[in-house]
Design an enzyme around this catalytic site. Structure first.
Site, PDB file in Angstrom:
ATOM      1  N   ARG A   7      -6.084  17.902  60.586  1.00  0.00           N
ATOM      2  CA  ARG A   7      -5.148  18.300  59.542  1.00  0.00           C
ATOM      3  C   ARG A   7      -5.199  19.817  59.417  1.00  0.00           C
ATOM      4  O   ARG A   7      -6.235  20.450  59.653  1.00  0.00           O
ATOM      5  CB  ARG A   7      -5.533  17.649  58.215  1.00  0.00           C
ATOM      6  CG  ARG A   7      -4.547  17.944  57.083  1.00  0.00           C
ATOM      7  CD  ARG A   7      -5.034  17.393  55.751  1.00  0.00           C
ATOM      8  NE  ARG A   7      -4.132  17.803  54.670  1.00  0.00           N
ATOM      9  CZ  ARG A   7      -4.410  17.689  53.383  1.00  0.00           C
ATOM     10  NH1 ARG A   7      -5.579  17.193  52.994  1.00  0.00           N
ATOM     11  NH2 ARG A   7      -3.544  18.077  52.468  1.00  0.00           N
ATOM     12  N   HIS A   8      -4.086  20.420  59.025  1.00  0.00           N
ATOM     13  CA  HIS A   8      -4.041  21.872  58.824  1.00  0.00           C
ATOM     14  C   HIS A   8      -4.996  22.309  57.711  1.00  0.00           C
ATOM     15  O   HIS A   8      -5.443  21.501  56.881  1.00  0.00           O
ATOM     16  CB  HIS A   8      -2.617  22.315  58.472  1.00  0.00           C
ATOM     17  CG  HIS A   8      -2.109  21.700  57.192  1.00  0.00           C
ATOM     18  ND1 HIS A   8      -2.462  22.173  55.945  1.00  0.00           N
ATOM     19  CD2 HIS A   8      -1.307  20.639  56.977  1.00  0.00           C
ATOM     20  CE1 HIS A   8      -1.884  21.444  55.014  1.00  0.00           C
ATOM     21  NE2 HIS A   8      -1.182  20.500  55.612  1.00  0.00           N
ATOM     22  N   GLU A  81       5.124  16.865  59.351  1.00  0.00           N
ATOM     23  CA  GLU A  81       4.681  16.084  58.202  1.00  0.00           C
ATOM     24  C   GLU A  81       5.749  15.107  57.723  1.00  0.00           C
ATOM     25  O   GLU A  81       6.948  15.266  57.999  1.00  0.00           O
ATOM     26  CB  GLU A  81       4.281  17.028  57.059  1.00  0.00           C
ATOM     27  CG  GLU A  81       3.840  16.376  55.759  1.00  0.00           C
ATOM     28  CD  GLU A  81       2.614  15.455  55.855  1.00  0.00           C
ATOM     29  OE1 GLU A  81       2.633  14.523  56.686  1.00  0.00           O
ATOM     30  OE2 GLU A  81       1.681  15.646  55.058  1.00  0.00           O
TER      31      GLU A  81
END
Length: 214
Positions: A7-8, A81
């Site tokens: 995940r970022h 996303e």
């Protein structure tokens, strides 16, 4: 093939409690540190290519992670996303006041529901799984790096984990990652929400665990 999918890092909207979706927000200073920590965690993995959602927060995370790996970064729209439609940009406090069915959508506990104008988690699972499968099938690398988003990781881990009733165990905090295996045309979930490299960082949701996918 081994696949590491992160995940970022933390963004300004994460910090402010605003819904992002396909809208974007820059990484915070902590988010940049988290992205670099991903690169450190992936050292020695042999990753030479990192594929990322095209959204800025994910691409910036990929680039910072790649600095410590000497890896090249590529964008893939299939990793973007989940779209949250009308909810995007709204603070959680505002959602509570103005919307009725927002909570199971945001938490992912009702995968068949979508925000007005948005995607269901089931649609996200289909899209992200297809993107990861294509990347794996087309790659000649022993290990592949991917940077995506919270609901993309949630959807894929839940799908590969057998779709249990309690989806919340698959939530990923910022800059945590899952480990997948691609073999004989099949994807397996080996670990999810790995966050050992983020010790002392309390941002985001955390549910580290391991699971051999059925």
């Amino acid at each position: 093939m081994r696949i590491l999918m992160a995940r970022h890092g933390q963004t300004e909207w994460n910090l402010a409690g605003r819904i992002q979706g396909i809208e974007d927000s820059p990484l915070t200073a902590l988010g940049i540190e988290q992205a670099r920590a991903v690169g450190q965690a992936w050292r020695g993995s042999g990753i030479r290519h990192i594929h990322s959602s095209p959204l800025g927060r994910a691409m910036d995370t990929a680039r910072h992670a790649a600095e410590g790996l000497g890896a090249e970064c590529f964008d893939d729209p299939g990793l973007v996303e989940r779209a949250f439609g009308r909810y995007e940009g709204m603070p959680i406090a505002e959602l509570r006041e103005q919307e009725t069915d927002w909570e199971p959508i945001i938490l992912g506990t009702r995968p068949e529901l979508a925000a007005p104008g948005g995607e269901t988690l089931l649609q996200v699972a289909d899209r992200v799984e297809a993107a990861v499968r294509k990347l794996a099938a087309d790659s000649d690398q022993a290990t592949l790096g991917i940077v995506s988003h919270g609901h993309c990781l949630l959807a894929l881990a839940w799908r590969l984990g057998g779709q249990p009733d309690d989806i919340r165990q698959f939530h990923h905090r910022n800059a945590s990652y899952s480990e997948l295996e691609w073999m004989d045309g099949k994807l397996r979930l080996l670990r999810w929400a790995v966050a050992d490299h983020l010790v002392g960082d309390e941002s985001g949701l955390s549910a580290p665990a391991s699971f051999a996918a059925r």
